[in-house]
Motif scaffolding. Structure first.
Motif, PDB file in Angstrom:
ATOM      1  N   GLU A 313       0.828  -1.197   0.000  1.00  0.00           N
ATOM      2  CA  GLU A 313       0.000   0.000   0.000  1.00  0.00           C
ATOM      3  C   GLU A 313       0.873   1.263   0.000  1.00  0.00           C
ATOM      4  N   ALA A 314       1.946   1.206   0.783  1.00  0.00           N
ATOM      5  CA  ALA A 314       2.868   2.348   0.817  1.00  0.00           C
ATOM      6  C   ALA A 314       3.492   2.579  -0.559  1.00  0.00           C
ATOM      7  N   ILE A 315       3.869   1.495  -1.233  1.00  0.00           N
ATOM      8  CA  ILE A 315       4.452   1.637  -2.576  1.00  0.00           C
ATOM      9  C   ILE A 315       3.398   2.220  -3.529  1.00  0.00           C
ATOM     10  N   GLY A 316       2.163   1.751  -3.399  1.00  0.00           N
ATOM     11  CA  GLY A 316       1.075   2.281  -4.225  1.00  0.00           C
ATOM     12  C   GLY A 316       0.893   3.779  -4.018  1.00  0.00           C
ATOM     13  N   VAL A 317       0.902   4.203  -2.761  1.00  0.00           N
ATOM     14  CA  VAL A 317       0.759   5.630  -2.451  1.00  0.00           C
ATOM     15  C   VAL A 317       1.957   6.404  -3.027  1.00  0.00           C
ATOM     16  N   GLY A 318       3.135   5.825  -2.898  1.00  0.00           N
ATOM     17  CA  GLY A 318       4.328   6.452  -3.478  1.00  0.00           C
ATOM     18  C   GLY A 318       4.189   6.618  -4.989  1.00  0.00           C
ATOM     19  N   LEU A 319       3.671   5.603  -5.643  1.00  0.00           N
ATOM     20  CA  LEU A 319       3.484   5.677  -7.100  1.00  0.00           C
ATOM     21  C   LEU A 319       2.474   6.772  -7.463  1.00  0.00           C
ATOM     22  N   VAL A 320       1.407   6.864  -6.669  1.00  0.00           N
ATOM     23  CA  VAL A 320       0.413   7.924  -6.922  1.00  0.00           C
ATOM     24  C   VAL A 320       1.086   9.297  -6.818  1.00  0.00           C
ATOM     25  N   ASN A 321       1.889   9.492  -5.782  1.00  0.00           N
ATOM     26  CA  ASN A 321       2.583  10.777  -5.609  1.00  0.00           C
ATOM     27  C   ASN A 321       3.480  11.080  -6.810  1.00  0.00           C
ATOM     28  N   ILE A 322       4.185  10.055  -7.265  1.00  0.00           N
ATOM     29  CA  ILE A 322       5.093  10.233  -8.408  1.00  0.00           C
ATOM     30  C   ILE A 322       4.299  10.596  -9.657  1.00  0.00           C
TER      31      ILE A 322
END
Ligand code: ZN
Length: 390
Positions: A313-322
């Motif tokens: 989930e953290a990686i997903g949120v990171g991808l959204v930010n990117i």
């Protein structure tokens, strides 16, 4: 995660005949545990010579040994320094790519404001370029890997730590101090825990291999991990006879390769303490590494599942930010953690589908890195081609 069209595109473009016309270059991948050197033409390694940095990797000790490795690589490739267009060096940050000065990287103790570019120039008298390792690997993917022909990419490598390289409109985004693209240290949980960088709740702290391992070991120490611990012990008992299905890609076996000495493979996504586990499987304070957690999650152990899902989930949120910050055409994911299987990446991609804004989300393709273990070397060599175009 990777659609089939992307694979086909990349395979075709990698056969481009133009690569054969590129000049020879040398790539140096200066890592915390080993230094690799290679003679390359584009993405093709003609030779490779590696050495261990050893316990005291001071510049005085490392730099002359790197010169020797380069000479050996030249000899193995049947060429000389006169035939080489330049040397690209991929090094741990922080560093200034404009001046080629390496500051004080945590991975290279004893290095403090080392003018690496000038030192190499004085020795070799050919063009030398120094770039931070994640930017170099991203450049390699952009020029010769999954991002070939694509001008706006973000490269993310998730292994022990999380690094990133941002290439927008064909240019590496450096920032005023050369530290742009530190995607591992974006805040994901601002109420979270303190990261080694000083910030709170960083992506790296939560979702890197060491972050995953730390979470598991904390739970074990708190007495919540009996099932996971039993799984880890069983795995260790079988590890000598059973091949690890989640092993990282192994080194290439091209005949021109010379390995002076390689470390054991497949530890890229483990915490430093995890190495003790293979020696003393019955030790009371057994350290569980990220790969064990991933395997336990696949086997249905609830604690491991929760840890992997949290990281995903953290990686997903990171991808959204990117996606929101850079509107890239492609995000390229490298590193051992991204190969942990569908539980991690599918969940991360679901977060992207659910949360990212429609326009940039529909414009981006998220794919796996193509260059694997040689990304650092190919990226280092690519610096010569990149700077000759600028
Ligand atoms: Zn951080």
């Amino acid at each position: 995660m990777q659609n089939k069209d992307t694979v086909a595109d990349t395979t075709l473009s990698q056969q481009s005949f133009n690569d054969n016309q590129l000049p020879l270059v040398i790539g140096v991948d200066l890592g915390g545990t080993q230094i690799r050197t290679a003679v390359l033409r584009g993405p093709t390694l003609l030779s490779r010579v590696s050495l261990m940095t050893g316990k005291t990797p001071s510049p005085d000790r490392i730099i002359p040994r790197t010169y020797t490795a380069i000479q050996e690589a030249l000899g193995k490739a049947g060429t000389t320094i006169e035939q080489i267009a330049g040397i690209g060096i991929s090094a741990p940050g922080p560093l200034d790519s404009k001046t080629g000065v390496i500051f004080t990287p945590p991975n290279l103790p004893g290095w403090d404001h080392v003018p690496l570019r000038d030192i190499f120039t004085e020795h070799f008298h050919i063009p030398i370029f120094v770039e931070n390792d994640a930017n170099a690997a991203g450049l390699g993917e952009h020029m010769f890997g999954g991002g070939r022909g694509i001008n706006s990419i973000v490269y993310i490598t998730i292994s022990t730590g999380i690094g990133g390289g941002v290439i927008i409109d064909g240019k590496i985004l450096e920032g005023v101090s050369g530290t742009a693209g530190e995607v591992g240290h974006m805040t994901i949980d601002w109420h979270g825990e303190r990261c080694t960088c000083g910030n709170i709740g960083c992506l790296e702290y939560i979702a890197s291999g060491s972050g995953i391992a730390r979470k598991a070991n904390e739970a074990i120490h708190a007495g919540q991990g009996i099932e996971l611990l039993t799984f880890a012990r069983t795995m260790l008992q079988h590890s000598s006879t059973v091949a690890n299905p989640l092993a990282l890609p192994t080194q290439g076996h091209d005949p021109a390769t010379v390995e002076l000495r390689f470390p054991p493979m497949g530890t890229g996504d483990t915490s430093p303490g995890s190495e003790a586990s293979s020696e003393q499987p019955e030790e009371e304070h057994l350290h569980v590494n990220a790969r064990t957690v991933a395997l336990a999650a696949e086997a249905g152990i609830p604690l491991a599942r929760a840890i992997i899902e949290n990281a995903a989930e953290a990686i997903g949120v990171g991808l959204v930010n990117i996606i929101h910050c850079f509107n890239p055409e492609m995000i390229i994911l490298g590193g051992g953690v991204t190969q942990m299987g569908p539980m991690l990446m599918e969940r991360a991609l679901r977060v992207v589908q659910e949360r990212a804004m429609k326009v940039p989300r529909e414009a981006v393709r998220i794919v796996q890195a193509q260059l694997g273990d040689n990304a650092g070397l190919v990226g280092a060599g690519a610096l010569i081609y990149y700077h000759s175009k600028q």
